[in-house]
Design a protein around this motif. Structure first.
Motif, mmCIF file in Angstrom:
data_model
loop_
_atom_site.group_PDB
_atom_site.id
_atom_site.type_symbol
_atom_site.label_atom_id
_atom_site.label_comp_id
_atom_site.label_asym_id
_atom_site.label_seq_id
_atom_site.Cartn_x
_atom_site.Cartn_y
_atom_site.Cartn_z
ATOM 1 N N ARG A 144 2.233 1.750 -3.474
ATOM 2 C CA ARG A 144 1.180 2.184 -4.385
ATOM 3 C C ARG A 144 0.762 3.635 -4.138
ATOM 4 N N ASP A 145 0.581 4.004 -2.870
ATOM 5 C CA ASP A 145 0.053 5.329 -2.538
ATOM 6 C C ASP A 145 1.131 6.352 -2.196
ATOM 7 N N GLY A 146 2.314 5.921 -1.842
ATOM 8 C CA GLY A 146 3.390 6.837 -1.522
ATOM 9 C C GLY A 146 3.479 7.207 -0.057
ATOM 10 N N ALA A 147 2.425 6.968 0.715
ATOM 11 C CA ALA A 147 2.458 7.276 2.145
ATOM 12 C C ALA A 147 1.349 6.497 2.850
ATOM 13 N N ILE A 148 1.610 6.161 4.092
ATOM 14 C CA ILE A 148 0.599 5.502 4.935
ATOM 15 C C ILE A 148 0.660 6.177 6.296
ATOM 16 N N ALA B 273 0.832 -1.206 0.000
ATOM 17 C CA ALA B 273 0.000 0.000 0.000
ATOM 18 C C ALA B 273 0.866 1.256 0.000
ATOM 19 N N PHE B 274 1.979 1.220 0.721
ATOM 20 C CA PHE B 274 2.893 2.362 0.748
ATOM 21 C C PHE B 274 3.498 2.601 -0.634
ATOM 22 N N THR C 96 -2.840 4.076 10.578
ATOM 23 C CA THR C 96 -3.234 2.917 9.774
ATOM 24 C C THR C 96 -2.390 1.707 10.132
#
Length: 97
Positions: free
Chosen positions: A42-46, A39-40, A50
């Motif tokens: 893919r999205d660049g930040a978490i 997820a990191f 979370t």
């Protein structure tokens, strides 16, 4: 070889779930962390929330499901019989110093 038959008739849900959730977490935490890493990427930040909530929810769900599984096992064992074990005596081990 002399075997003694025993039946696993009852599991203490709280103690068993508490013990098994630690084993469960050894296998599930790396999977959760891998999913968070994907997820990191893919999205660049978490958000830290979370990550923390995923790990806590994983532990709570694991404990809860194991507790329910013990309750179900106890019900089934009471109605139909538990798991039968064949045990044998082992010779005492001698510790060498």
């Amino acid at each position: 070889m002399k075997l003694t038959k025993k039946e696993l008739a009852f599991l203490d849900p709280t103690h068993t779930a508490k013990t098994l959730v630690l084993v469960y977490l050894c296998f599930s935490v790396p999977i959760v962390l891998l999913a968070l890493f994907v997820a990191f990427i893919r999205d660049g930040a978490i958000p830290g929330f979370t990550v923390l909530s995923a790990l806590i929810l994983n532990a709570l769900l694991g404990f809860g499901l194991l507790w329910v599984a013990c309750k179900v096992y106890n019900w089934v064992a009471g109605k139909f019989g538990g798991i039968e074990l064949a045990l044998r005596e082992l010779p005492e081990e001698i510790e060498a110093e």
